[in-house]
Enzyme design. Structure first.
Site, PDB file in Angstrom:
ATOM      1  N   GLU A 158      59.038  20.207  -1.060  1.00 60.41           N
ATOM      2  CA  GLU A 158      60.004  19.110  -1.014  1.00 60.41           C
ATOM      3  C   GLU A 158      61.081  19.490  -2.016  1.00 60.41           C
ATOM      4  OE1 GLU A 158      58.695  15.066  -2.274  1.00 60.41           O
ATOM      5  OE2 GLU A 158      60.708  14.928  -3.149  1.00 60.41           O
ATOM      6  N   ARG A 185      68.704  16.219  -5.797  1.00 58.95           N
ATOM      7  CA  ARG A 185      69.108  15.582  -7.052  1.00 58.95           C
ATOM      8  C   ARG A 185      70.020  16.461  -7.880  1.00 58.95           C
ATOM      9  NH1 ARG A 185      63.069  14.277  -8.933  1.00 58.95           N
ATOM     10  NH2 ARG A 185      62.394  13.338  -6.993  1.00 58.95           N
ATOM     11  N   LYS A 215      55.148   8.509   2.677  1.00 59.04           N
ATOM     12  CA  LYS A 215      54.974   9.027   1.318  1.00 59.04           C
ATOM     13  C   LYS A 215      54.564   7.853   0.450  1.00 59.04           C
ATOM     14  CE  LYS A 215      57.993  10.573  -2.493  1.00 59.04           C
ATOM     15  NZ  LYS A 215      59.055  11.517  -2.889  1.00 59.04           N
TER      16      LYS A 215
END
Ligand code: 3PG
Length: 219
Positions: free
Chosen positions: A46, A50, A134
């Site tokens: 993943e 950011r 998730k």
């Protein structure tokens, strides 16, 4: 129920068992890091959206390390899906359950696992057709016991969960032994500090340990 995660993709994530959460500050480190993880047996990641170079890092990984099943995290807007689809990401997740992003993913038929932390989140996601969720922040919410209680009423729906947040070598087995867990994930394998320092030896050791635990639990 409709699911936008194909069985092929779910099979790949299950086979890796571990999803390395990666935050990259320098795109030049993306390929060596992804190669190292694949070499150690971690075939899913993943990559968080950011940092400024995240999309560039994604593009390099999908081009140069095709064995890595590259997903993207921290997807907060539907428009970001176009950027990551263009760069051949295989799936996306987010910390929260944002109906706009879920709708965007459904429109694009792109596998998106929204973040859930409450029964209301589960129902929002399920009502839109999501099946892979998730759970975040998994350990801080109460760990596997929290998920067992949360998923109790929804067991008949065969939802599959990816726990993220506070998961590490010490607690990953408690998640992996449960049938509703597709794969576990976390940043402890390759935290930003280690990536910035190019501590490939330390990251390889963390990856090896995670793979060893996964094999012990799942056979
Ligand atoms: C994520 O983006 O999925 C989380 O930040 C991962 O949580 P962790 O840093 O506690 O592993």
């Amino acid at each position: 129920m409709k699911t936008i995660f194909t069985s092929e993709l779910k099979g790949k994530l299950f086979a890796s068992g571990v999803i390395a959460v990666i935050t990259i500050n320098d795109a030049d480190q993306a390929v060596p890091l992804a190669r190292l993880l694949v070499d150690e047996g971690i075939r899913a990641m993943e990559l968080t959206l950011r940092t400024e170079c995240a999309l560039n890092a994604l593009e390099r990984i999908t081009k140069e390390v095709p064995e890595m099943n590259a997903g993207v995290g921290t997807v907060l807007q539907a428009s970001q899906l176009d950027e990551i689809i263009k760069r051949r990401a295989l799936f996306a997740v987010a910390p929260g359950c944002n109906p706009d992003v879920i709708d965007g993913a459904l429109e694009r038929q792109f596998p998106f696992g929204p973040g859930i932390s409450t029964a209301s989140d589960v129902e929002t996601a399920v009502s839109k057709g999501c099946q892979v969720l998730k759970i975040f922040p998994a350990e801080q919410l109460g760990g596997i016991n929290y998920l067992k209680a949360l998923n109790g009423p929804y067991g008949f729906l065969d939802l599959q969960y990816i726990p993220l947040g506070g998961v590490n070598a010490g607690n990953m087995a408690s998640w992996l032994e449960r049938p509703e867990i597709l794969a576990i994930g976390g940043s402890w394998i390759a935290p930003p500090g280690m990536i910035d320092k190019k501590d490939w030896t330390g990251i390889a050791a963390n990856a090896r340990e995670a793979v060893k635990i996964t094999r012990e639990v799942r056979g």
